[in-house]
Design a protein around this motif. Structure first.
Motif, PDB file in Angstrom:
ATOM      1  N   ILE A 155      29.274  39.120  40.825  1.00 26.25           N
ATOM      2  CA  ILE A 155      28.646  37.816  41.007  1.00 26.25           C
ATOM      3  C   ILE A 155      29.308  36.790  40.083  1.00 26.25           C
ATOM      4  CG2 ILE A 155      26.501  36.514  40.798  1.00 26.25           C
ATOM      5  CD1 ILE A 155      26.425  38.408  43.110  1.00 26.25           C
ATOM      6  N   LEU A 156      29.583  37.196  38.850  1.00 25.26           N
ATOM      7  CA  LEU A 156      30.220  36.284  37.894  1.00 25.26           C
ATOM      8  C   LEU A 156      31.615  35.905  38.364  1.00 25.26           C
ATOM      9  CD1 LEU A 156      30.037  34.837  35.197  1.00 25.26           C
ATOM     10  CD2 LEU A 156      30.943  36.868  34.127  1.00 25.26           C
ATOM     11  N   THR A 157      32.351  36.844  38.930  1.00 30.17           N
ATOM     12  CA  THR A 157      33.706  36.558  39.413  1.00 30.17           C
ATOM     13  C   THR A 157      33.666  35.574  40.572  1.00 30.17           C
ATOM     14  OG1 THR A 157      34.409  38.757  38.766  1.00 30.17           O
ATOM     15  CG2 THR A 157      35.808  37.603  40.299  1.00 30.17           C
ATOM     16  N   ILE A 158      32.744  35.777  41.511  1.00 32.91           N
ATOM     17  CA  ILE A 158      32.642  34.878  42.651  1.00 32.91           C
ATOM     18  C   ILE A 158      32.226  33.486  42.184  1.00 32.91           C
ATOM     19  CG2 ILE A 158      31.353  34.402  44.768  1.00 32.91           C
ATOM     20  CD1 ILE A 158      31.357  37.414  45.271  1.00 32.91           C
ATOM     21  N   SER A 159      31.313  33.413  41.222  1.00 30.29           N
ATOM     22  CA  SER A 159      30.911  32.112  40.681  1.00 30.29           C
ATOM     23  C   SER A 159      32.090  31.418  40.013  1.00 30.29           C
ATOM     24  CB  SER A 159      29.785  32.294  39.668  1.00 30.29           C
ATOM     25  OG  SER A 159      28.658  32.858  40.275  1.00 30.29           O
TER      26      SER A 159
ATOM     27  N   LEU B   9      47.410  25.036  34.971  1.00 30.40           N
ATOM     28  CA  LEU B   9      46.801  26.151  34.246  1.00 30.40           C
ATOM     29  C   LEU B   9      45.496  26.565  34.914  1.00 30.40           C
ATOM     30  CD1 LEU B   9      46.757  28.044  31.803  1.00 30.40           C
ATOM     31  CD2 LEU B   9      45.543  26.243  30.576  1.00 30.40           C
ATOM     32  N   VAL B  10      44.681  25.598  35.293  1.00 32.26           N
ATOM     33  CA  VAL B  10      43.425  25.896  35.985  1.00 32.26           C
ATOM     34  C   VAL B  10      43.711  26.557  37.329  1.00 32.26           C
ATOM     35  CG1 VAL B  10      41.353  24.886  37.007  1.00 32.26           C
ATOM     36  CG2 VAL B  10      42.156  24.078  34.808  1.00 32.26           C
ATOM     37  N   CYS B  11      44.757  26.110  38.014  1.00 33.44           N
ATOM     38  CA  CYS B  11      45.134  26.718  39.293  1.00 33.44           C
ATOM     39  C   CYS B  11      45.550  28.180  39.093  1.00 33.44           C
ATOM     40  CB  CYS B  11      46.267  25.940  39.950  1.00 33.44           C
ATOM     41  SG  CYS B  11      45.761  24.340  40.570  1.00 33.44           S
ATOM     42  N   CYS B  12      46.252  28.462  38.019  1.00 38.39           N
ATOM     43  CA  CYS B  12      46.633  29.844  37.723  1.00 38.39           C
ATOM     44  C   CYS B  12      45.405  30.699  37.456  1.00 38.39           C
ATOM     45  CB  CYS B  12      47.570  29.892  36.524  1.00 38.39           C
ATOM     46  SG  CYS B  12      49.204  29.255  36.871  1.00 38.39           S
ATOM     47  N   LEU B  13      44.470  30.185  36.681  1.00 39.79           N
ATOM     48  CA  LEU B  13      43.229  30.912  36.425  1.00 39.79           C
ATOM     49  C   LEU B  13      42.470  31.162  37.725  1.00 39.79           C
ATOM     50  CD1 LEU B  13      41.908  29.172  33.196  1.00 39.79           C
ATOM     51  CD2 LEU B  13      42.785  31.497  33.412  1.00 39.79           C
ATOM     52  N   PHE B  14      42.451  30.165  38.608  1.00 39.34           N
ATOM     53  CA  PHE B  14      41.801  30.304  39.906  1.00 39.34           C
ATOM     54  C   PHE B  14      42.445  31.449  40.694  1.00 39.34           C
ATOM     55  CE2 PHE B  14      41.593  28.940  44.431  1.00 39.34           C
ATOM     56  CZ  PHE B  14      40.239  29.144  44.600  1.00 39.34           C
ATOM     57  N   GLY B  15      43.757  31.521  40.661  1.00 38.03           N
ATOM     58  CA  GLY B  15      44.460  32.594  41.363  1.00 38.03           C
ATOM     59  C   GLY B  15      44.133  33.964  40.811  1.00 38.03           C
ATOM     60  N   PHE B  16      44.062  34.085  39.480  1.00 39.53           N
ATOM     61  CA  PHE B  16      43.740  35.373  38.880  1.00 39.53           C
ATOM     62  C   PHE B  16      42.309  35.793  39.219  1.00 39.53           C
ATOM     63  CE2 PHE B  16      47.316  34.509  35.926  1.00 39.53           C
ATOM     64  CZ  PHE B  16      48.036  35.656  36.193  1.00 39.53           C
ATOM     65  N   TYR B  17      41.365  34.869  39.173  1.00 40.86           N
ATOM     66  CA  TYR B  17      39.996  35.205  39.541  1.00 40.86           C
ATOM     67  C   TYR B  17      39.896  35.547  41.024  1.00 40.86           C
ATOM     68  CZ  TYR B  17      37.788  34.070  35.110  1.00 40.86           C
ATOM     69  OH  TYR B  17      37.405  34.067  33.809  1.00 40.86           O
TER      70      TYR B  17
ATOM     71  N   ALA C  25      42.159  36.888  42.856  1.00 40.91           N
ATOM     72  CA  ALA C  25      42.779  38.188  43.077  1.00 40.91           C
ATOM     73  C   ALA C  25      41.819  39.339  42.784  1.00 40.91           C
ATOM     74  CB  ALA C  25      44.028  38.334  42.212  1.00 40.91           C
ATOM     75  N   GLY C  26      40.790  39.083  41.993  1.00 35.85           N
ATOM     76  CA  GLY C  26      39.825  40.127  41.655  1.00 35.85           C
ATOM     77  C   GLY C  26      38.644  40.206  42.601  1.00 35.85           C
ATOM     78  N   THR C  27      38.605  39.384  43.630  1.00 37.77           N
ATOM     79  CA  THR C  27      37.477  39.385  44.549  1.00 37.77           C
ATOM     80  C   THR C  27      37.770  40.273  45.755  1.00 37.77           C
ATOM     81  OG1 THR C  27      38.256  37.466  45.779  1.00 37.77           O
ATOM     82  CG2 THR C  27      36.845  37.035  43.889  1.00 37.77           C
ATOM     83  N   ALA C  28      36.781  40.427  46.612  1.00 32.39           N
ATOM     84  CA  ALA C  28      36.917  41.275  47.798  1.00 32.39           C
ATOM     85  C   ALA C  28      37.797  40.626  48.866  1.00 32.39           C
ATOM     86  CB  ALA C  28      35.534  41.564  48.375  1.00 32.39           C
ATOM     87  N   ILE C  29      38.030  39.340  48.785  1.00 34.33           N
ATOM     88  CA  ILE C  29      38.830  38.646  49.798  1.00 34.33           C
ATOM     89  C   ILE C  29      40.337  38.751  49.524  1.00 34.33           C
ATOM     90  CG2 ILE C  29      38.860  36.358  48.732  1.00 34.33           C
ATOM     91  CD1 ILE C  29      38.311  35.207  51.502  1.00 34.33           C
TER      92      ILE C  29
ATOM     93  N   LYS D  48      46.240  38.483  50.963  1.00 31.75           N
ATOM     94  CA  LYS D  48      47.561  39.106  50.885  1.00 31.75           C
ATOM     95  C   LYS D  48      48.102  39.394  52.279  1.00 31.75           C
ATOM     96  CE  LYS D  48      50.076  42.799  48.637  1.00 31.75           C
ATOM     97  NZ  LYS D  48      50.027  43.937  47.734  1.00 31.75           N
ATOM     98  N   ALA D  49      47.252  39.918  53.171  1.00 28.46           N
ATOM     99  CA  ALA D  49      47.685  40.213  54.541  1.00 28.46           C
ATOM    100  C   ALA D  49      48.045  38.926  55.286  1.00 28.46           C
ATOM    101  CB  ALA D  49      46.588  40.965  55.282  1.00 28.46           C
ATOM    102  N   GLY D  50      47.274  37.864  55.075  1.00 29.30           N
ATOM    103  CA  GLY D  50      47.578  36.580  55.707  1.00 29.30           C
ATOM    104  C   GLY D  50      48.890  36.004  55.215  1.00 29.30           C
ATOM    105  N   GLY D  51      49.138  36.125  53.928  1.00 34.73           N
ATOM    106  CA  GLY D  51      50.407  35.651  53.363  1.00 34.73           C
ATOM    107  C   GLY D  51      51.590  36.435  53.895  1.00 34.73           C
ATOM    108  N   ALA D  52      51.431  37.750  54.013  1.00 33.12           N
ATOM    109  CA  ALA D  52      52.504  38.584  54.555  1.00 33.12           C
ATOM    110  C   ALA D  52      52.756  38.252  56.021  1.00 33.12           C
ATOM    111  CB  ALA D  52      52.159  40.058  54.386  1.00 33.12           C
TER     112      ALA D  52
END
Length: 64
Positions: free
Chosen positions: A2-6, A30-38, A40-44, A49-53
Protein backbone atom coordinates in the motif's frame (compact mmCIF):
# COMPACT_ATOMS: atom_id res chain seq x y z
CA UNK A 1 2.51 -2.73 -0.93
CA UNK A 2 0.00 0.00 0.00
CA UNK A 3 2.85 2.38 0.86
CA UNK A 4 4.56 1.68 -2.48
CA UNK A 5 1.39 2.33 -4.47
CA UNK A 6 0.79 5.55 -2.51
CA UNK A 7 4.35 6.63 -3.28
CA UNK A 8 3.87 5.86 -6.96
CA UNK A 9 0.65 7.89 -7.11
CA UNK A 10 2.20 10.81 -5.22
CA UNK A 11 5.35 10.90 -7.35
CA UNK A 12 3.29 10.47 -10.53
CA UNK A 13 1.25 13.56 -9.63
CA UNK A 14 4.43 15.50 -8.84
CA UNK A 15 6.02 14.51 -12.18
CA UNK A 16 2.85 15.53 -14.04
CA UNK A 17 2.85 18.93 -12.30
CA UNK A 18 6.53 19.45 -13.11
CA UNK A 19 5.86 18.84 -16.79
CA UNK A 20 2.82 21.13 -16.85
CA UNK A 21 4.31 24.00 -14.85
CA UNK A 22 7.83 24.71 -16.10
CA UNK A 23 9.41 21.83 -17.95
CA UNK A 24 11.79 19.26 -16.59
CA UNK A 25 14.78 20.56 -14.64
CA UNK A 26 17.62 18.61 -12.94
CA UNK A 27 15.79 18.42 -9.61
CA UNK A 28 12.68 17.25 -11.42
CA UNK A 29 14.66 14.52 -13.15
CA UNK A 30 15.62 13.16 -9.71
CA UNK A 31 11.94 12.89 -8.78
CA UNK A 32 11.29 11.13 -12.11
CA UNK A 33 14.01 8.61 -11.29
CA UNK A 34 12.49 7.96 -7.87
CA UNK A 35 9.10 7.52 -9.56
CA UNK A 36 10.62 4.91 -11.86
CA UNK A 37 12.19 2.98 -8.99
CA UNK A 38 8.93 2.94 -7.03
CA UNK A 39 6.97 1.95 -10.13
CA UNK A 40 9.36 -0.94 -10.75
CA UNK A 41 8.42 -2.39 -7.35
CA UNK A 42 4.69 -2.53 -8.04
CA UNK A 43 2.58 -5.29 -9.59
CA UNK A 44 2.24 -3.36 -12.86
CA UNK A 45 6.00 -3.51 -13.59
CA UNK A 46 5.84 -6.72 -15.72
CA UNK A 47 3.09 -5.20 -17.87
CA UNK A 48 5.12 -2.03 -18.41
CA UNK A 49 8.19 -4.10 -19.31
CA UNK A 50 6.19 -6.23 -21.78
CA UNK A 51 4.67 -3.10 -23.34
CA UNK A 52 8.09 -1.52 -23.73
CA UNK A 53 9.48 -4.67 -25.33
CA UNK A 54 6.50 -4.83 -27.68
CA UNK A 55 6.96 -1.19 -28.70
CA UNK A 56 10.69 -1.73 -29.27
CA UNK A 57 9.93 -4.76 -31.40
CA UNK A 58 7.38 -2.78 -33.42
CA UNK A 59 9.79 0.10 -33.99
CA UNK A 60 12.62 -2.30 -34.82
CA UNK A 61 10.53 -3.96 -37.49
CA UNK A 62 9.74 -0.75 -39.41
CA UNK A 63 11.31 -0.49 -42.85
CA UNK A 64 12.03 2.93 -44.32
Amino acid sequence: MILTISGVVLLGVVVFLFFRKDGLKASHALVCCLFGFYLAGTAIAPSIKAGGASLASLLGGLKF
